[in-house]
Motif scaffolding. Structure first.
Motif, PDB file in Angstrom:
ATOM      1  N   VAL A   1       0.849  -1.187   0.000  1.00  0.00           N
ATOM      2  CA  VAL A   1       0.000   0.000   0.000  1.00  0.00           C
ATOM      3  C   VAL A   1       0.894   1.250   0.000  1.00  0.00           C
ATOM      4  O   VAL A   1       1.800   1.370   0.821  1.00  0.00           O
ATOM      5  N   VAL A   2       0.619   2.144  -0.924  1.00  0.00           N
ATOM      6  CA  VAL A   2       1.323   3.424  -1.009  1.00  0.00           C
ATOM      7  C   VAL A   2       0.307   4.522  -0.735  1.00  0.00           C
ATOM      8  O   VAL A   2      -0.744   4.579  -1.376  1.00  0.00           O
ATOM      9  N   THR A   3       0.591   5.380   0.259  1.00  0.00           N
ATOM     10  CA  THR A   3      -0.313   6.489   0.550  1.00  0.00           C
ATOM     11  C   THR A   3       0.197   7.755  -0.118  1.00  0.00           C
ATOM     12  O   THR A   3       1.401   7.958  -0.267  1.00  0.00           O
ATOM     13  N   ARG A   4      -0.756   8.602  -0.518  1.00  0.00           N
ATOM     14  CA  ARG A   4      -0.392   9.896  -1.102  1.00  0.00           C
ATOM     15  C   ARG A   4      -1.481  10.905  -0.793  1.00  0.00           C
ATOM     16  O   ARG A   4      -2.658  10.668  -1.098  1.00  0.00           O
ATOM     17  N   ILE A   5      -1.102  12.015  -0.186  1.00  0.00           N
ATOM     18  CA  ILE A   5      -2.032  13.102   0.067  1.00  0.00           C
ATOM     19  C   ILE A   5      -2.465  13.718  -1.263  1.00  0.00           C
ATOM     20  O   ILE A   5      -1.642  13.927  -2.151  1.00  0.00           O
ATOM     21  N   LYS A   6      -3.763  13.951  -1.410  1.00  0.00           N
ATOM     22  CA  LYS A   6      -4.356  14.528  -2.623  1.00  0.00           C
ATOM     23  C   LYS A   6      -4.246  13.596  -3.829  1.00  0.00           C
ATOM     24  O   LYS A   6      -4.266  14.046  -4.973  1.00  0.00           O
ATOM     25  N   ALA A   7      -4.144  12.297  -3.571  1.00  0.00           N
ATOM     26  CA  ALA A   7      -4.095  11.356  -4.694  1.00  0.00           C
ATOM     27  C   ALA A   7      -5.387  11.400  -5.494  1.00  0.00           C
ATOM     28  O   ALA A   7      -5.386  11.159  -6.705  1.00  0.00           O
ATOM     29  N   ASP A   8      -6.509  11.713  -4.820  1.00  0.00           N
ATOM     30  CA  ASP A   8      -7.777  11.799  -5.555  1.00  0.00           C
ATOM     31  C   ASP A   8      -7.779  12.951  -6.540  1.00  0.00           C
ATOM     32  O   ASP A   8      -8.543  12.955  -7.507  1.00  0.00           O
ATOM     33  N   ARG A   9      -6.918  13.925  -6.319  1.00  0.00           N
ATOM     34  CA  ARG A   9      -6.796  15.065  -7.226  1.00  0.00           C
ATOM     35  C   ARG A   9      -5.743  14.826  -8.302  1.00  0.00           C
ATOM     36  O   ARG A   9      -5.913  15.252  -9.446  1.00  0.00           O
ATOM     37  N   ASP A  10      -4.661  14.129  -7.926  1.00  0.00           N
ATOM     38  CA  ASP A  10      -3.485  14.045  -8.795  1.00  0.00           C
ATOM     39  C   ASP A  10      -3.336  12.729  -9.544  1.00  0.00           C
ATOM     40  O   ASP A  10      -2.538  12.657 -10.482  1.00  0.00           O
ATOM     41  N   CYS A  11      -4.049  11.689  -9.156  1.00  0.00           N
ATOM     42  CA  CYS A  11      -3.855  10.356  -9.737  1.00  0.00           C
ATOM     43  C   CYS A  11      -5.159   9.855 -10.353  1.00  0.00           C
ATOM     44  O   CYS A  11      -6.189   9.781  -9.666  1.00  0.00           O
ATOM     45  N   GLY A  12      -5.094   9.486 -11.625  1.00  0.00           N
ATOM     46  CA  GLY A  12      -6.292   9.103 -12.357  1.00  0.00           C
ATOM     47  C   GLY A  12      -7.006   7.906 -11.767  1.00  0.00           C
ATOM     48  O   GLY A  12      -8.244   7.870 -11.710  1.00  0.00           O
ATOM     49  N   SER A  13      -6.249   6.902 -11.312  1.00  0.00           N
ATOM     50  CA  SER A  13      -6.899   5.694 -10.779  1.00  0.00           C
ATOM     51  C   SER A  13      -7.665   5.996  -9.502  1.00  0.00           C
ATOM     52  O   SER A  13      -8.746   5.441  -9.264  1.00  0.00           O
ATOM     53  N   VAL A  14      -7.131   6.886  -8.672  1.00  0.00           N
ATOM     54  CA  VAL A  14      -7.804   7.240  -7.432  1.00  0.00           C
ATOM     55  C   VAL A  14      -9.020   8.120  -7.720  1.00  0.00           C
ATOM     56  O   VAL A  14     -10.066   7.976  -7.096  1.00  0.00           O
ATOM     57  N   ALA A  15      -8.886   9.037  -8.680  1.00  0.00           N
ATOM     58  CA  ALA A  15     -10.032   9.855  -9.084  1.00  0.00           C
ATOM     59  C   ALA A  15     -11.157   8.969  -9.626  1.00  0.00           C
ATOM     60  O   ALA A  15     -12.336   9.182  -9.320  1.00  0.00           O
ATOM     61  N   ALA A  16     -10.791   7.981 -10.428  1.00  0.00           N
ATOM     62  CA  ALA A  16     -11.792   7.053 -10.960  1.00  0.00           C
ATOM     63  C   ALA A  16     -12.477   6.296  -9.828  1.00  0.00           C
ATOM     64  O   ALA A  16     -13.704   6.140  -9.811  1.00  0.00           O
ATOM     65  N   ALA A  17     -11.686   5.812  -8.863  1.00  0.00           N
ATOM     66  CA  ALA A  17     -12.246   5.104  -7.718  1.00  0.00           C
ATOM     67  C   ALA A  17     -13.197   6.004  -6.940  1.00  0.00           C
ATOM     68  O   ALA A  17     -14.266   5.568  -6.480  1.00  0.00           O
ATOM     69  N   SER A  18     -12.828   7.271  -6.791  1.00  0.00           N
ATOM     70  CA  SER A  18     -13.646   8.232  -6.068  1.00  0.00           C
ATOM     71  C   SER A  18     -14.997   8.446  -6.741  1.00  0.00           C
ATOM     72  O   SER A  18     -16.051   8.411  -6.091  1.00  0.00           O
ATOM     73  N   VAL A  19     -14.974   8.637  -8.048  1.00  0.00           N
ATOM     74  CA  VAL A  19     -16.214   8.873  -8.794  1.00  0.00           C
ATOM     75  C   VAL A  19     -17.104   7.626  -8.785  1.00  0.00           C
ATOM     76  O   VAL A  19     -18.324   7.704  -8.574  1.00  0.00           O
ATOM     77  N   ILE A  20     -16.501   6.469  -9.014  1.00  0.00           N
ATOM     78  CA  ILE A  20     -17.273   5.219  -9.036  1.00  0.00           C
ATOM     79  C   ILE A  20     -17.947   4.980  -7.692  1.00  0.00           C
ATOM     80  O   ILE A  20     -19.136   4.631  -7.617  1.00  0.00           O
ATOM     81  N   ALA A  21     -17.204   5.178  -6.595  1.00  0.00           N
ATOM     82  CA  ALA A  21     -17.766   4.959  -5.264  1.00  0.00           C
ATOM     83  C   ALA A  21     -18.831   5.988  -4.927  1.00  0.00           C
ATOM     84  O   ALA A  21     -19.866   5.657  -4.334  1.00  0.00           O
ATOM     85  N   LYS A  22     -18.589   7.243  -5.289  1.00  0.00           N
ATOM     86  CA  LYS A  22     -19.539   8.312  -4.983  1.00  0.00           C
ATOM     87  C   LYS A  22     -20.870   8.072  -5.694  1.00  0.00           C
ATOM     88  O   LYS A  22     -21.943   8.189  -5.075  1.00  0.00           O
TER      89      LYS A  22
END
Length: 211
Positions: free
Chosen positions: A138-159
């Motif tokens: 597991v790699v943590t990153r602050i603001k990954a939902d803003r800066d990383c496409g895979s995390v943004a995708a996960a955020s939108v799908i879950a929301k």
């Protein structure tokens, strides 16, 4: 960062494992489940769909439009949930891990080699590892939902997944305005709780702290 991670780990570079973007939704709500979304990509990932970003930066109509594109872009995606009752019993941090574990099991069932993969987790706190019997990378990153496409995708799908659940609950448990507030503590929601009392969807331990 995602390209660097895909190249840095041999299992990812070879295509055996995936880079799994991970984000949570509903952590601060007074009612409804907490959701954890996952979006897995590999070395063959295509350019991010135009306009896809952290769900908090998108309107509800834009999220609805982009969620299927995010699902199609990711090699695999999944959403795990922990109920309001589980939040009351276990606490929110433990339930983030529980929901994340359930989402990972769904990816495993889809054929993802989770042990060969790397999870990119939004934030600085690794709440996921504490819930796993077998630790993953597991790699943590602050603001990954803003800066990383895979995390943004996960955020939108879950929301979108969680919002649709709350909208559906509006006809089952009317009066609380789930369609509008999605379980968060708006003024109208708080007034409804005062008038109707808590429902089975409410995190009752949280309401006690507001009393």
């Amino acid at each position: 960062m995602e390209r660097e991670l895909l190249a840095a780990y041999p299992s990812l570079a070879s295509g055996q494992g995936c880079l799994i973007g991970c984000d949570e939704v509903g952590r601060g709500a007074l009612a409804g489940p907490v959701a954890v979304g996952l979006a897995a990509i590999d070395v063959n990932v295509t350019p991010l769909p135009e306009g896809l970003r952290d769900s908090k930066m998108l309107s509800e109509p834009r999220r609805e439009l982009l969620a299927p594109r995010a699902e199609a872009w990711a090699r695999y995606s999944a959403v795990g949930l922990a109920t309001a009752q589980e939040v009351d019993e276990l606490g929110i941090i433990a339930c983030l891990g529980l929901a994340g574990k359930r989402a990972l099991l769904k990816l495993h069932d889809h054929g993802v080699d989770v042990r060969a993969s790397v999870v990119l987790l939004d934030g600085s706190d690794d709440w996921l590892t504490r819930a796993l019997g077998t630790p993953l990378r597991v790699v943590t990153r602050i603001k990954a939902d803003r800066d990383c496409g895979s995390v943004a995708a996960a955020s939108v799908i879950a929301k979108v997944h969680r919002d649709r659940m709350m909208i559906a609950y509006d006809s089952v448990t009317p009066g609380y305005g789930w369609s509008g507030n999605k379980g968060y503590g708006s003024a109208a929601h708080m007034s409804a709780i005062a008038e109707l009392g808590p429902s089975e969807l409410h995190r009752r331990s949280w309401l006690k702290t507001l009393a």
